[in-house]
Design an enzyme around this catalytic site. Structure first.
Site, mmCIF file in Angstrom:
data_model
loop_
_atom_site.group_PDB
_atom_site.id
_atom_site.type_symbol
_atom_site.label_atom_id
_atom_site.label_comp_id
_atom_site.label_asym_id
_atom_site.label_seq_id
_atom_site.Cartn_x
_atom_site.Cartn_y
_atom_site.Cartn_z
ATOM 1 N N TYR A 64 48.857 -15.842 6.610
ATOM 2 C CA TYR A 64 48.763 -17.137 5.642
ATOM 3 C C TYR A 64 48.419 -16.932 4.281
ATOM 4 C CZ TYR A 64 48.800 -20.253 9.785
ATOM 5 O OH TYR A 64 49.105 -21.076 10.873
ATOM 6 N N GLY A 65 47.518 -15.736 4.160
ATOM 7 C CA GLY A 65 46.888 -15.540 2.800
ATOM 8 C C GLY A 65 47.736 -15.818 1.531
ATOM 9 N N CYS A 124 39.506 -18.618 10.594
ATOM 10 C CA CYS A 124 40.321 -18.012 9.678
ATOM 11 C C CYS A 124 39.829 -18.433 8.241
ATOM 12 C CB CYS A 124 41.825 -18.441 9.825
ATOM 13 S SG CYS A 124 42.697 -17.762 8.661
ATOM 14 N N ASN A 125 39.545 -17.650 7.386
ATOM 15 C CA ASN A 125 39.032 -17.954 6.021
ATOM 16 C C ASN A 125 39.999 -18.617 5.269
ATOM 17 O OD1 ASN A 125 36.059 -16.839 5.750
ATOM 18 N ND2 ASN A 125 37.376 -15.314 6.639
ATOM 19 N N HIS A 132 40.232 -10.550 9.560
ATOM 20 C CA HIS A 132 41.102 -9.220 9.779
ATOM 21 C C HIS A 132 40.275 -8.113 9.480
ATOM 22 C CE1 HIS A 132 44.447 -11.972 10.576
ATOM 23 N NE2 HIS A 132 45.199 -10.958 10.945
ATOM 24 N N CYS A 189 37.440 -12.533 5.365
ATOM 25 C CA CYS A 189 38.647 -12.394 6.050
ATOM 26 C C CYS A 189 38.453 -11.837 7.369
ATOM 27 C CB CYS A 189 39.716 -11.631 5.442
ATOM 28 S SG CYS A 189 41.516 -11.662 6.396
ATOM 29 N N GLU A 239 47.719 -6.453 11.033
ATOM 30 C CA GLU A 239 48.608 -6.919 11.755
ATOM 31 C C GLU A 239 49.796 -6.068 12.224
ATOM 32 O OE1 GLU A 239 49.626 -10.620 12.657
ATOM 33 O OE2 GLU A 239 47.248 -10.770 12.481
ATOM 34 N N ASP A 247 43.422 -18.875 14.358
ATOM 35 C CA ASP A 247 43.631 -17.814 13.386
ATOM 36 C C ASP A 247 44.949 -17.785 13.296
ATOM 37 O OD1 ASP A 247 42.637 -16.110 11.233
ATOM 38 O OD2 ASP A 247 43.849 -14.537 12.615
ATOM 39 N N SER A 248 45.486 -17.185 12.056
ATOM 40 C CA SER A 248 46.901 -17.050 11.615
ATOM 41 C C SER A 248 47.300 -15.811 12.451
ATOM 42 C CB SER A 248 46.827 -16.675 10.124
ATOM 43 O OG SER A 248 46.174 -15.692 9.808
HETATM 44 N N1 DGL Z 1 42.415 -14.058 8.975
HETATM 45 C C1 DGL Z 1 42.486 -14.734 7.989
HETATM 46 C C2 DGL Z 1 41.420 -14.926 7.072
HETATM 47 O O1 DGL Z 1 40.472 -14.830 7.579
HETATM 48 C C3 DGL Z 1 43.834 -14.818 7.225
HETATM 49 C C4 DGL Z 1 44.957 -13.881 7.353
HETATM 50 C C5 DGL Z 1 46.131 -13.980 6.764
HETATM 51 O O2 DGL Z 1 46.479 -13.905 5.705
HETATM 52 O O3 DGL Z 1 46.910 -14.537 7.435
HETATM 53 O O4 DGL Z 1 41.453 -15.162 5.866
#
Ligand code: DGL
Length: 274
Positions: free
Chosen positions: A42-43, A73-74, A194, A192, A158, A10-11
């Site tokens: 990452y989003g 991670c989506n 998170h 997501c 985070e 995951d990010s």
């Molecule tokens: N947890 C990640 C997801 O499922 C992304 C979080 C991020 O933006 O890094 O999309």
């Protein structure tokens, strides 16, 4: 004996909400987790960047001996998985596998909704990729997907602010925006990894009639099913109940924070990704 674990990526911390379910339901399988905390979130990043970071992580997992990597991670699944599977994997090692979490989630979402109107809450990257719209349409052409991206939710999580007044503000705002677009949504997918950390707040602002779906159990059931259908792959994964945790940022911070997501204390090591 050398371990050949399942890699979970995951990010940042979000994938730990998935790993928690995986390890609970697959107690003997070995797992190794990498959170790219130094480069999260990452989003909001471009396709090129997410692809580059995700590919680096996949290569690292392969170097650790993982025959199978799950992108928990989506955003990485939506933006990088297809290119990695089609272009990179054949060049690296075609006997290894990289799986994502968008498709397994899309394949079961139809069992939750009666109105056939599903809200998808995710990062900007996931929403703009339209991956959920495309994948859900394949399995359930009658379902309409209404999306909302919530750019502040991952930073809130985070930065350990998921229980703060800031979280109230942003959770309420995005739920309101989503539901304004369609009154008949009866199911909301937290797309997501998170977001389950914001569950208490989400429940506060989501009408009780709406089902909130998180991915941990769905992804776990799908992986168990995949390994049952691919016993050759299952045989390649060692089963000593080993769990190892790595982060690209400060491991002490990671160890402290990770407990919130994973439900127990973990010790992490640092990996440099440049
Ligand atoms: N947890 C990640 C997801 O499922 C992304 C979080 C991020 O933006 O890094 O999309």
């Amino acid at each position: 004996m050398q371990q050949t674990p399942i890699g979970v990526f995951d990010s940042g911390y979000g994938g730990l909400t998935i790993l928690r379910k995986l390890t609970a339901q697959m107690p003997s399988h070995d797992f190794i987790y990498l959170g790219d905390n130094a480069r999260a979130p990452y989003g909001t990043r471009s396709f090129e960047t997410i692809y580059k970071y995700t590919l680096q992580a996949v290569k690292w997992f392969f170097e650790q001996g993982c025959p199978l990597v799950v992108l928990a991670c989506n955003t990485a699944s939506a933006k990088a998985l297809r290119t990695i599977q089609q272009n990179d994997l054949p060049k690296m090692d075609s006997s290894k596998r990289v799986l994502g979490i968008v498709r397994p989630t899309s394949e079961v979402i139809g069992s939750f909704t009666e109105t056939r109107k599903v809200g998808v809450m995710a990062t900007r990257g996931t929403v703009l990729s339209e991956s959920y719209k495309i994948e859900i349409k394949k399995s359930f052409p009658d379902i309409e997907v209404i999306q909302e991206y919530c750019p502040m939710w991952v930073p809130l999580v985070e930065n350990n602010e998921f229980d703060s007044p800031g979280a109230d503000y942003f959770v309420k705002k995005h739920i309101k925006e989503l539901l304004k677009r369609d009154q008949n949504i009866d199911t909301v997918l937290l797309a997501c990894t998170h977001y389950p950390l914001l569950m208490e707040k989400i429940k506060e602002y989501m009408p009780v009639s709406i089902k909130i779906v998180e991915q941990g159990n769905i992804v776990t059931a799908s992986l168990i099913n995949y390994l049952a259908r691919h016993p050759d792959m299952d045989d390649r994964i060692t089963k000593f109940s080993s769990r190892k945790f790595y982060t690209t940022d400060d491991p002490t911070n990671f160890s402290e924070q990770a407990a919130i997501f994973y439900g127990q204390h973990v010790k992490a090591d640092k990996v440099e990704m440049l």
